[in-house]
Scaffold this motif. Structure first.
Motif, mmCIF file in Angstrom:
data_model
loop_
_atom_site.group_PDB
_atom_site.id
_atom_site.type_symbol
_atom_site.label_atom_id
_atom_site.label_comp_id
_atom_site.label_asym_id
_atom_site.label_seq_id
_atom_site.Cartn_x
_atom_site.Cartn_y
_atom_site.Cartn_z
ATOM 1 N N ALA A 132 -6.971 -9.292 -56.625
ATOM 2 C CA ALA A 132 -6.387 -8.108 -55.531
ATOM 3 C C ALA A 132 -8.672 -8.326 -54.820
ATOM 4 C CB ALA A 132 -6.216 -6.518 -56.707
ATOM 5 N N THR A 133 -8.540 -8.186 -53.815
ATOM 6 C CA THR A 133 -9.719 -8.391 -53.334
ATOM 7 C C THR A 133 -10.127 -7.050 -53.022
ATOM 8 O OG1 THR A 133 -9.114 -10.853 -52.463
ATOM 9 C CG2 THR A 133 -10.844 -9.462 -51.438
ATOM 10 N N HIS A 134 -11.361 -6.836 -53.557
ATOM 11 C CA HIS A 134 -12.023 -6.391 -52.599
ATOM 12 C C HIS A 134 -13.588 -6.249 -52.504
ATOM 13 C CE1 HIS A 134 -10.135 -3.808 -55.232
ATOM 14 N NE2 HIS A 134 -9.936 -4.228 -55.880
ATOM 15 N N PHE A 135 -13.602 -6.253 -50.889
ATOM 16 C CA PHE A 135 -15.277 -6.620 -49.756
ATOM 17 C C PHE A 135 -16.086 -5.747 -50.518
ATOM 18 C CE2 PHE A 135 -11.627 -8.630 -47.939
ATOM 19 C CZ PHE A 135 -12.489 -10.259 -47.774
ATOM 20 N N ILE A 136 -17.129 -5.862 -51.297
ATOM 21 C CA ILE A 136 -18.460 -5.319 -50.930
ATOM 22 C C ILE A 136 -19.465 -4.367 -49.903
ATOM 23 C CG2 ILE A 136 -21.099 -5.132 -52.188
ATOM 24 C CD1 ILE A 136 -19.565 -7.196 -54.415
ATOM 25 N N LEU A 137 -18.903 -3.530 -49.118
ATOM 26 C CA LEU A 137 -20.064 -3.060 -48.408
ATOM 27 C C LEU A 137 -20.370 -3.095 -48.306
ATOM 28 C CD1 LEU A 137 -16.740 -0.890 -47.217
ATOM 29 C CD2 LEU A 137 -17.167 -4.150 -46.492
ATOM 30 N N LYS A 138 -21.583 -2.076 -49.679
ATOM 31 C CA LYS A 138 -23.233 -1.965 -49.096
ATOM 32 C C LYS A 138 -23.301 -1.918 -50.973
ATOM 33 C CE LYS A 138 -26.220 1.256 -47.787
ATOM 34 N NZ LYS A 138 -26.698 2.604 -46.927
ATOM 35 N N LYS A 139 -24.370 -2.328 -51.237
ATOM 36 C CA LYS A 139 -25.080 -2.627 -52.617
ATOM 37 C C LYS A 139 -25.956 -0.727 -52.681
ATOM 38 C CE LYS A 139 -24.734 -7.439 -53.321
ATOM 39 N NZ LYS A 139 -25.101 -8.343 -54.432
ATOM 40 N N TYR A 140 -25.946 -0.342 -53.634
ATOM 41 C CA TYR A 140 -27.089 1.005 -53.280
ATOM 42 C C TYR A 140 -28.002 0.669 -54.896
ATOM 43 C CZ TYR A 140 -24.048 2.718 -50.599
ATOM 44 O OH TYR A 140 -23.029 4.147 -49.712
ATOM 45 N N LYS A 141 -27.071 -0.148 -55.822
ATOM 46 C CA LYS A 141 -28.227 -1.120 -56.741
ATOM 47 C C LYS A 141 -27.558 -1.844 -57.726
ATOM 48 C CE LYS A 141 -30.154 1.367 -61.574
ATOM 49 N NZ LYS A 141 -29.784 2.732 -62.097
ATOM 50 N N ASP A 142 -28.530 -3.100 -57.955
ATOM 51 C CA ASP A 142 -28.423 -4.114 -58.479
ATOM 52 C C ASP A 142 -28.745 -4.100 -59.515
ATOM 53 O OD1 ASP A 142 -26.752 -6.443 -58.813
ATOM 54 O OD2 ASP A 142 -26.852 -7.280 -56.516
ATOM 55 N N HIS A 143 -28.456 -5.129 -60.627
ATOM 56 C CA HIS A 143 -29.311 -5.516 -61.791
ATOM 57 C C HIS A 143 -29.760 -3.821 -62.369
ATOM 58 C CE1 HIS A 143 -26.851 -9.291 -60.832
ATOM 59 N NE2 HIS A 143 -27.376 -9.566 -61.774
ATOM 60 N N GLY A 144 -29.955 -3.082 -61.737
ATOM 61 C CA GLY A 144 -30.640 -2.190 -62.368
ATOM 62 C C GLY A 144 -31.791 -1.582 -60.844
ATOM 63 N N ALA A 148 -30.558 0.859 -51.750
ATOM 64 C CA ALA A 148 -31.168 1.281 -50.418
ATOM 65 C C ALA A 148 -31.365 2.978 -51.250
ATOM 66 C CB ALA A 148 -29.034 2.633 -51.040
ATOM 67 N N ARG A 149 -32.887 2.990 -50.560
ATOM 68 C CA ARG A 149 -33.213 3.689 -51.563
ATOM 69 C C ARG A 149 -33.245 5.464 -50.439
ATOM 70 N NH1 ARG A 149 -36.218 3.539 -55.870
ATOM 71 N NH2 ARG A 149 -37.628 1.888 -55.977
ATOM 72 N N LYS A 150 -33.309 6.481 -50.669
ATOM 73 C CA LYS A 150 -32.951 7.544 -49.765
ATOM 74 C C LYS A 150 -34.040 8.033 -48.337
ATOM 75 C CE LYS A 150 -29.843 11.106 -51.012
ATOM 76 N NZ LYS A 150 -29.713 12.370 -51.684
ATOM 77 N N TYR A 151 -34.366 8.063 -47.463
ATOM 78 C CA TYR A 151 -35.280 7.898 -46.825
ATOM 79 C C TYR A 151 -36.083 9.411 -47.175
ATOM 80 C CZ TYR A 151 -38.011 9.319 -42.522
ATOM 81 O OH TYR A 151 -39.389 10.019 -41.895
ATOM 82 N N GLU A 152 -37.095 9.169 -46.977
ATOM 83 C CA GLU A 152 -38.174 10.925 -47.604
ATOM 84 C C GLU A 152 -38.991 10.993 -46.724
ATOM 85 O OE1 GLU A 152 -39.483 11.092 -51.571
ATOM 86 O OE2 GLU A 152 -38.067 10.224 -52.195
ATOM 87 N N ASP A 153 -38.451 12.631 -45.603
ATOM 88 C CA ASP A 153 -39.453 12.641 -44.579
ATOM 89 C C ASP A 153 -40.804 13.537 -45.068
ATOM 90 O OD1 ASP A 153 -40.884 13.877 -42.535
ATOM 91 O OD2 ASP A 153 -38.982 15.036 -42.230
ATOM 92 N N THR A 154 -41.569 11.584 -44.541
ATOM 93 C CA THR A 154 -43.587 12.797 -45.517
ATOM 94 C C THR A 154 -44.179 13.648 -44.522
ATOM 95 O OG1 THR A 154 -44.093 10.233 -44.888
ATOM 96 C CG2 THR A 154 -43.699 10.674 -47.160
ATOM 97 N N ARG A 155 -43.829 14.006 -42.830
ATOM 98 C CA ARG A 155 -44.334 14.488 -41.969
ATOM 99 C C ARG A 155 -44.524 16.127 -43.716
ATOM 100 N NH1 ARG A 155 -39.760 14.518 -37.417
ATOM 101 N NH2 ARG A 155 -38.502 14.940 -39.395
#
Length: 160
Positions: A132-144, A148-155
């Motif tokens: 069964a194949t599962h393609f990784i579409l986006k990595k949020y966290k890898d090896h700790g 994918a950090r959230k954008y923080e509005d610093t204005r």
């Protein structure tokens, strides 16, 4: 010292040896000797650089492949796992519990390349029953490491 040293080096393998000695409260030569011993014993197996390929112009596709196999008498899963991990496309192979036996991670240039590997090489191995194949579409966290950090509005907020 050994467990703490391993925990620190696992998070940051490029840490300066002097800094590591200070953190551990030992001499730098002790750190050097302990690292050499851990490498000689096969406890430290390698040092790796993590790259967020999405931030480069290089096309790379990753996939997780679940593999169900027939274990071989007296060998269990070791022989088939070895045959699989020898392919250069394969980045890791794990024996897992559940409905499948092995979890294989692959990297390739395209979905087609990975699909071809699974159908032409992996699925044709004699003891492989199904995949069964599962393609990784986006990595949020890898090896700790959070990728994918959230954008923080610093204005500064302006209120009327």
């Amino acid at each position: 010292m050994r467990e703490e040293l391993l925990a620190i080096v696992e998070r940051n393998s490029r840490i300066d040896l002097k800094e590591l000695a200070v953190i551990l409260g030992v001499e730098e030569i002790d750190v050097v000797n302990e690292l050499a011993a851990l490498e000689a014993e096969g406890i430290i197996c390698g040092y790796h650089t993590m790259i967020d390929w999405e931030k480069t112009s290089i096309e790379k596709v990753s996939a997780l492949i679940e593999v169900r196999v027939t274990p071989q008498r007296g060998q269990g899963f070791d022989n088939i796992a070895e045959r699989i991990y020898k392919y250069p496309e394969v980045t890791s192979v794990y024996l897992i519990s559940g409905g499948y036996d092995l979890l294989v991670t692959l990297e390739g240039k395209s979905l087609k390349e990975i699909s071809g590997f699974v159908s032409d090489k992996l699925s044709t191995l004699e003891s492989v029953l199904s995949t069964a194949t599962h393609f990784i579409l986006k990595k949020y966290k890898d090896h700790g490491t959070i990728l994918a950090r959230k954008y923080e509005d610093t204005r500064e907020k302006v209120t009327p």
